[in-house]
Design an enzyme around this catalytic site. Structure first.
Site, PDB file in Angstrom:
ATOM      1  N   ALA A  85      -1.645   3.267  -6.921  1.00  0.00           N
ATOM      2  CA  ALA A  85      -2.569   3.588  -5.834  1.00  0.00           C
ATOM      3  C   ALA A  85      -3.116   2.308  -5.217  1.00  0.00           C
ATOM      4  O   ALA A  85      -3.267   2.211  -3.991  1.00  0.00           O
ATOM      5  CB  ALA A  85      -3.710   4.464  -6.345  1.00  0.00           C
ATOM      6  N   HIS A  93      -0.250   6.315  -8.134  1.00  0.00           N
ATOM      7  CA  HIS A  93      -1.090   6.626  -9.285  1.00  0.00           C
ATOM      8  C   HIS A  93      -1.630   5.332  -9.884  1.00  0.00           C
ATOM      9  O   HIS A  93      -0.871   4.397 -10.146  1.00  0.00           O
ATOM     10  CB  HIS A  93      -0.292   7.382 -10.352  1.00  0.00           C
ATOM     11  CG  HIS A  93      -1.010   7.490 -11.669  1.00  0.00           C
ATOM     12  ND1 HIS A  93      -0.556   6.901 -12.826  1.00  0.00           N
ATOM     13  CD2 HIS A  93      -2.192   8.101 -12.003  1.00  0.00           C
ATOM     14  CE1 HIS A  93      -1.402   7.148 -13.815  1.00  0.00           C
ATOM     15  NE2 HIS A  93      -2.391   7.878 -13.339  1.00  0.00           N
ATOM     16  N   SER A  94      -2.939   5.263 -10.082  1.00  0.00           N
ATOM     17  CA  SER A  94      -3.568   4.153 -10.789  1.00  0.00           C
ATOM     18  C   SER A  94      -3.215   2.818 -10.136  1.00  0.00           C
ATOM     19  O   SER A  94      -3.539   2.599  -8.980  1.00  0.00           O
ATOM     20  CB  SER A  94      -3.166   4.212 -12.272  1.00  0.00           C
ATOM     21  OG  SER A  94      -3.929   3.338 -13.051  1.00  0.00           O
ATOM     22  N   MET A  95      -2.537   1.910 -10.832  1.00  0.00           N
ATOM     23  CA  MET A  95      -2.134   0.645 -10.221  1.00  0.00           C
ATOM     24  C   MET A  95      -1.299   0.887  -8.980  1.00  0.00           C
ATOM     25  O   MET A  95      -1.413   0.163  -7.980  1.00  0.00           O
ATOM     26  CB  MET A  95      -1.349  -0.209 -11.221  1.00  0.00           C
ATOM     27  CG  MET A  95      -0.923  -1.564 -10.672  1.00  0.00           C
ATOM     28  SD  MET A  95       0.173  -2.467 -11.796  1.00  0.00           S
ATOM     29  CE  MET A  95       1.722  -1.567 -11.561  1.00  0.00           C
ATOM     30  N   HIS A 129      -6.392  10.599 -17.185  1.00  0.00           N
ATOM     31  CA  HIS A 129      -5.931   9.607 -16.215  1.00  0.00           C
ATOM     32  C   HIS A 129      -4.539   9.949 -15.674  1.00  0.00           C
ATOM     33  O   HIS A 129      -4.258   9.744 -14.501  1.00  0.00           O
ATOM     34  CB  HIS A 129      -5.927   8.229 -16.879  1.00  0.00           C
ATOM     35  CG  HIS A 129      -5.500   7.109 -15.989  1.00  0.00           C
ATOM     36  ND1 HIS A 129      -6.068   6.891 -14.739  1.00  0.00           N
ATOM     37  CD2 HIS A 129      -4.552   6.141 -16.144  1.00  0.00           C
ATOM     38  CE1 HIS A 129      -5.493   5.824 -14.185  1.00  0.00           C
ATOM     39  NE2 HIS A 129      -4.577   5.365 -15.006  1.00  0.00           N
TER      40      HIS A 129
END
Length: 280
Positions: free
Chosen positions: A102, A98-100, A259
């Protein structure tokens, strides 16, 4: 229910949460910036047949901080993911980020494509970048700002509830339940109140970032199936569009949600369904 355990990398302790069937297909999960492994609590509830293994990245949750003065570069997490897979004796694994997280997953899969059977990415794909020609100016600004931030200390929260309210209403809002999951692993109590476990150094700007050409080289090596789920109210498609055509086995989904869409019930059910269809 979940289990927790730890292992060491060069004298540093890294903490792990696990859910699901110990004999199920292993999926290693990597959380976003200033979150922790509990970020995957809701998804885990909808994936009981999978062995979900979530790492507290260095400086987050119950994992040790990096040495004082050592920057938090995103690529240093790649070595820690490698160490986790070695600790688990997994030659190949599905990565969920997820996010960072990813971005970490993409870097790892680009560096070690033979060790990643599938990528499952949530509202993120690549690390943040600096245009190469702007690096000198960005480096100077980051160093100056980092010096100022190094003198800063955060005021403790008077109560756990005060911290929950702050997390619920942060830059990327989450539900009360999600805030509690994250803070149970992300806060510690001391005599004057509740403080973050995460390393304050994580909030300093990156002195160096990869540039677009370097990131492209990693993305071009993502030949494994990639499921990318973007949030309608998340980081925005503009952040991922430059790389979408470089992945031959990409599935792109867009869901209503913020997000942290994997911590929203309706989106989590959809995401878990897609993951289950591809892995179980």
């Amino acid at each position: 229910m979940h289990s927790s355990w730890q292992f060491e990398v060069h004298g540093r302790r890294l903490a792990v949460m696990e859910w699901g069937d110990p004999q199920g297909m292993p999926v290693v999960a990597l959380h976003g910036w200033l979150d922790n492994a509990a970020s995957f609590t809701l998804l885990a509830r909808h994936l009981p047949r999978i062995r979900l293994i979530a790492l507290d990245l260095a400086g987050h949750g119950f994992s040790d901080h990096r040495a004082a003065g050592q920057p938090y570069y995103i690529w240093d997490n790649v070595a820690d993911v490698q160490a986790l897979l070695d600790e688990l004796a997994l030659d190949s694994v599905a990565l969920l980020g997820h996010s960072m997280g990813a971005g970490v997953a993409t870097l790892f899969a680009g560096a070690f494509p033979e060790r990643v059977s599938r990528l499952l990415l949530l509202d993120g794909l690549t690390p943040l970048d600096y245009p190469a020609e702007q690096l000198p100016q960005q480096m100077a600004e980051a160093l100056l700002k980092g010096t100022r931030l190094s003198r800063r200390s955060l005021r403790p929260y008077a109560s756990f509830e005060q911290a929950v309210q702050a997390r619920m209403n942060g830059r990327w809002p989450v539900s009360r339940a999600a805030a509690c999951w994250l803070l149970e692993r992300g806060l510690r109590q001391q005599p004057d109140g509740w403080v973050w476990r995460s390393d304050l150094a994580l909030t300093r700007p990156s002195v160096v970032r990869l540039c677009e050409q370097q990131i492209t080289a990693f993305v071009r090596r993502l030949t494994m199936p990639v499921l990318l789920v973007m949030a309608e109210q998340g980081i925005g498609m503009a952040r991922v569009e430059p790389w979408l055509e470089l992945m031959p086995s990409l599935e792109l989904k867009v869901l209503a949600g913020g997000h942290h869409l994997h911590l929203e019930e309706e989106a989590a059910v959809r995401i878990a369904g897609w993951i289950g269809e591809r892995l179980v």
